[in-house]
Design a protein around this motif. Sequence first.
Motif, PDB file in Angstrom:
ATOM      1  N   VAL A 118       0.752  -1.205  -0.016  1.00 34.41           N
ATOM      2  CA  VAL A 118      -0.096   0.154  -0.143  1.00 34.41           C
ATOM      3  C   VAL A 118       0.749   1.190  -0.009  1.00 34.41           C
ATOM      4  CG1 VAL A 118      -1.782   1.323   1.251  1.00 34.41           C
ATOM      5  CG2 VAL A 118      -1.981  -1.013   0.928  1.00 34.41           C
ATOM      6  N   LEU A 119       1.814   1.421   0.688  1.00 35.43           N
ATOM      7  CA  LEU A 119       2.771   2.452   0.770  1.00 35.43           C
ATOM      8  C   LEU A 119       3.524   2.664  -0.362  1.00 35.43           C
ATOM      9  CD1 LEU A 119       4.005   4.672   2.621  1.00 35.43           C
ATOM     10  CD2 LEU A 119       5.787   3.050   3.679  1.00 35.43           C
ATOM     11  N   ALA A 120       4.144   1.569  -1.159  1.00 38.13           N
ATOM     12  CA  ALA A 120       4.647   1.654  -2.226  1.00 38.13           C
ATOM     13  C   ALA A 120       3.604   1.946  -3.275  1.00 38.13           C
ATOM     14  CB  ALA A 120       5.199   0.403  -2.819  1.00 38.13           C
ATOM     15  N   ILE A 121       2.465   1.922  -3.363  1.00 36.32           N
ATOM     16  CA  ILE A 121       1.380   2.440  -4.386  1.00 36.32           C
ATOM     17  C   ILE A 121       1.171   3.842  -3.982  1.00 36.32           C
ATOM     18  CG2 ILE A 121      -0.954   2.166  -4.839  1.00 36.32           C
ATOM     19  CD1 ILE A 121      -0.747  -0.852  -4.802  1.00 36.32           C
ATOM     20  N   VAL A 122       1.173   4.045  -2.849  1.00 35.81           N
ATOM     21  CA  VAL A 122       0.869   5.588  -2.553  1.00 35.81           C
ATOM     22  C   VAL A 122       2.081   6.451  -2.912  1.00 35.81           C
ATOM     23  CG1 VAL A 122       0.681   7.241  -0.479  1.00 35.81           C
ATOM     24  CG2 VAL A 122      -0.895   5.361  -0.755  1.00 35.81           C
ATOM     25  N   ILE A 123       3.251   6.003  -2.859  1.00 33.71           N
ATOM     26  CA  ILE A 123       4.473   6.546  -3.260  1.00 33.71           C
ATOM     27  C   ILE A 123       4.443   6.906  -4.695  1.00 33.71           C
ATOM     28  CG2 ILE A 123       7.034   6.517  -3.518  1.00 33.71           C
ATOM     29  CD1 ILE A 123       6.964   5.210  -0.686  1.00 33.71           C
ATOM     30  N   VAL A 124       4.024   5.587  -5.521  1.00 33.38           N
ATOM     31  CA  VAL A 124       3.971   5.901  -6.891  1.00 33.38           C
ATOM     32  C   VAL A 124       3.024   6.832  -7.212  1.00 33.38           C
ATOM     33  CG1 VAL A 124       3.427   4.472  -9.098  1.00 33.38           C
ATOM     34  CG2 VAL A 124       4.845   3.509  -7.247  1.00 33.38           C
ATOM     35  N   LEU A 125       1.869   6.912  -6.646  1.00 32.48           N
ATOM     36  CA  LEU A 125       0.717   7.915  -7.125  1.00 32.48           C
ATOM     37  C   LEU A 125       0.930   9.357  -6.794  1.00 32.48           C
ATOM     38  CD1 LEU A 125      -2.471   5.693  -6.206  1.00 32.48           C
ATOM     39  CD2 LEU A 125      -1.295   6.024  -8.458  1.00 32.48           C
ATOM     40  N   ALA A 126       1.729   9.430  -5.713  1.00 30.83           N
ATOM     41  CA  ALA A 126       2.098  10.734  -5.229  1.00 30.83           C
ATOM     42  C   ALA A 126       3.079  11.310  -5.976  1.00 30.83           C
ATOM     43  CB  ALA A 126       2.655  10.736  -3.700  1.00 30.83           C
ATOM     44  N   THR A 127       4.034  10.423  -6.697  1.00 29.32           N
ATOM     45  CA  THR A 127       5.247  10.903  -7.371  1.00 29.32           C
ATOM     46  C   THR A 127       4.556  11.412  -8.794  1.00 29.32           C
ATOM     47  OG1 THR A 127       6.862   9.442  -6.330  1.00 29.32           O
ATOM     48  CG2 THR A 127       7.296  10.121  -8.763  1.00 29.32           C
ATOM     49  N   VAL A 128       3.645  10.504  -9.429  1.00 24.87           N
ATOM     50  CA  VAL A 128       2.836  10.914 -10.584  1.00 24.87           C
ATOM     51  C   VAL A 128       2.291  12.221 -10.514  1.00 24.87           C
ATOM     52  CG1 VAL A 128       1.271  10.507 -12.179  1.00 24.87           C
ATOM     53  CG2 VAL A 128       2.736   8.505 -11.389  1.00 24.87           C
ATOM     54  N   LEU A 129       1.534  12.460  -9.522  1.00 22.01           N
ATOM     55  CA  LEU A 129       0.935  14.058  -9.137  1.00 22.01           C
ATOM     56  C   LEU A 129       1.926  15.009  -8.982  1.00 22.01           C
ATOM     57  CD1 LEU A 129      -1.879  12.573  -6.611  1.00 22.01           C
ATOM     58  CD2 LEU A 129      -2.027  13.333  -9.115  1.00 22.01           C
ATOM     59  N   ALA A 130       3.065  14.696  -8.140  1.00 23.33           N
ATOM     60  CA  ALA A 130       4.204  15.578  -8.122  1.00 23.33           C
ATOM     61  C   ALA A 130       4.957  15.857  -9.335  1.00 23.33           C
ATOM     62  CB  ALA A 130       5.098  15.180  -6.925  1.00 23.33           C
ATOM     63  N   MET A 131       5.061  14.975 -10.329  1.00 24.79           N
ATOM     64  CA  MET A 131       5.743  15.136 -11.559  1.00 24.79           C
ATOM     65  C   MET A 131       5.032  16.103 -12.448  1.00 24.79           C
ATOM     66  SD  MET A 131       8.700  13.731 -11.619  1.00 24.79           S
ATOM     67  CE  MET A 131       8.823  14.110 -13.376  1.00 24.79           C
ATOM     68  N   GLU A 132       3.830  16.431 -11.991  1.00 23.31           N
ATOM     69  CA  GLU A 132       2.981  17.491 -12.958  1.00 23.31           C
ATOM     70  C   GLU A 132       3.426  19.026 -12.347  1.00 23.31           C
ATOM     71  OE1 GLU A 132       0.241  19.093 -15.831  1.00 23.31           O
ATOM     72  OE2 GLU A 132       1.427  17.312 -15.624  1.00 23.31           O
ATOM     73  N   GLY A 133       3.771  18.890 -11.131  1.00 14.06           N
ATOM     74  CA  GLY A 133       4.257  20.056 -10.653  1.00 14.06           C
ATOM     75  C   GLY A 133       5.665  20.350 -11.041  1.00 14.06           C
ATOM     76  N   VAL A 134       6.387  19.236 -11.045  1.00 22.65           N
ATOM     77  CA  VAL A 134       7.827  19.364 -11.591  1.00 22.65           C
ATOM     78  C   VAL A 134       7.810  19.928 -13.182  1.00 22.65           C
ATOM     79  CG1 VAL A 134       9.927  18.183 -12.194  1.00 22.65           C
ATOM     80  CG2 VAL A 134       8.908  17.839  -9.880  1.00 22.65           C
ATOM     81  N   ALA A 135       6.724  19.098 -14.020  1.00 20.07           N
ATOM     82  CA  ALA A 135       6.778  19.427 -15.235  1.00 20.07           C
ATOM     83  C   ALA A 135       6.331  20.853 -15.594  1.00 20.07           C
ATOM     84  CB  ALA A 135       5.795  18.284 -15.987  1.00 20.07           C
ATOM     85  N   TRP A 136       5.332  20.938 -14.735  1.00 25.67           N
ATOM     86  CA  TRP A 136       4.822  22.494 -14.920  1.00 25.67           C
ATOM     87  C   TRP A 136       6.101  23.703 -14.792  1.00 25.67           C
ATOM     88  CZ3 TRP A 136       4.902  27.002 -12.336  1.00 25.67           C
ATOM     89  CH2 TRP A 136       4.009  28.132 -12.505  1.00 25.67           C
ATOM     90  N   SER A 137       6.676  23.544 -13.676  1.00 27.82           N
ATOM     91  CA  SER A 137       7.640  24.563 -13.334  1.00 27.82           C
ATOM     92  C   SER A 137       8.887  24.407 -14.165  1.00 27.82           C
ATOM     93  CB  SER A 137       8.101  24.332 -11.747  1.00 27.82           C
ATOM     94  OG  SER A 137       8.533  23.004 -11.492  1.00 27.82           O
ATOM     95  N   SER A 138       9.224  23.304 -14.473  1.00 27.69           N
ATOM     96  CA  SER A 138      10.388  23.073 -15.464  1.00 27.69           C
ATOM     97  C   SER A 138       9.932  23.752 -16.872  1.00 27.69           C
ATOM     98  CB  SER A 138      11.038  21.644 -15.525  1.00 27.69           C
ATOM     99  OG  SER A 138       9.932  20.828 -16.071  1.00 27.69           O
ATOM    100  N   HIS A 139       8.563  23.313 -17.269  1.00 30.00           N
ATOM    101  CA  HIS A 139       8.584  23.990 -18.821  1.00 30.00           C
ATOM    102  C   HIS A 139       8.304  25.678 -18.571  1.00 30.00           C
ATOM    103  CE1 HIS A 139       4.873  24.027 -21.884  1.00 30.00           C
ATOM    104  NE2 HIS A 139       5.880  24.549 -22.423  1.00 30.00           N
ATOM    105  N   LYS A 140       7.811  26.085 -17.550  1.00 33.05           N
ATOM    106  CA  LYS A 140       7.812  27.654 -17.476  1.00 33.05           C
ATOM    107  C   LYS A 140       8.965  28.442 -17.195  1.00 33.05           C
ATOM    108  CE  LYS A 140       5.309  31.248 -15.049  1.00 33.05           C
ATOM    109  NZ  LYS A 140       4.585  31.987 -16.189  1.00 33.05           N
ATOM    110  N   TYR A 141       9.751  27.799 -16.335  1.00 35.35           N
ATOM    111  CA  TYR A 141      11.113  28.514 -15.879  1.00 35.35           C
ATOM    112  C   TYR A 141      12.541  27.916 -16.648  1.00 35.35           C
ATOM    113  CZ  TYR A 141       8.027  30.236 -12.435  1.00 35.35           C
ATOM    114  OH  TYR A 141       6.943  30.954 -12.000  1.00 35.35           O
ATOM    115  N   ILE A 142      12.267  26.728 -17.207  1.00 39.35           N
ATOM    116  CA  ILE A 142      13.596  26.244 -17.858  1.00 39.35           C
ATOM    117  C   ILE A 142      13.320  26.086 -19.319  1.00 39.35           C
ATOM    118  CG2 ILE A 142      15.173  24.253 -18.067  1.00 39.35           C
ATOM    119  CD1 ILE A 142      14.696  23.445 -15.098  1.00 39.35           C
TER     120      ILE A 142
END
Length: 171
Positions: A4-28
Motif C-alpha cells: 500500500v505504501l509503495a502504491i501511495v508513493i508511486v501515485l504521489a510521485t505521478v502527481l508531483a511530477m505534474e508540478g515538476v513538469a509545470w515549473s520546468s516548462h515555465k522556468y527552464i
Amino acid sequence: MDTVLAIVIVLATVLAMEGVAWSSHKYIMHGFGWGWHRDHHERHDRFFEKNDLYALVGAAMSISMFALGSPLIMGAQAWWPGTWIGLGVLFYGVIYTLVHDGLVHQRWFRYVPNRGYAKRLVQAHKLHHATQGKEGGVSFGFVFARDPAVLKQELKAQRERGIAVLREAVE
C-alpha cells in the motif's frame, strides 16, 4: 502495508511530477532551456525535435531513483522509496508521451477529441502555443488543464500589457 505504501508513493510521485513538469516548462524550457524547446513551438517537418532531449532528462531522473533504490547498485545503502519514486517518474513519462505527444500533438496516433476533458486538454495546450517566442504564455502543465475560457482571458491581458505576442487573435 508495504505494498500500500509503495502504491501511495508511486501515485504521489505521478502527481508531483505534474508540478515538476509545470515549473520546468515555465522556468527552464521557456527560460534558459529555450534552445532545446524552441523547435517545439515552430512548424517543422522533422520527426524528432531538440525538445525531445527533455525526455532523456526525465529518463535520467527515473533511472537515478531506480539506482538509489537498488540493493544491487547501492548495497546496504539502498533507499527503498527510490524504486517506487523511479516508477512514478516512469509512469508520468508514459502518460506525458501518450497525452502530450500522442493526443495533443498527434505524433503517435490521430484522434481529435470533440468533448470532455481530452478536448479541454487539447484546447489548453493549443492556447499555450498561441504565443510567439518564449515570453508570456499560459497552460504550462501537461496533464492538468485549466478552463480554456480563463486561459484566453489571461492571454488577452498579457497581450494588452505587452508581455505576450500572439500568433493570432485569441479572443
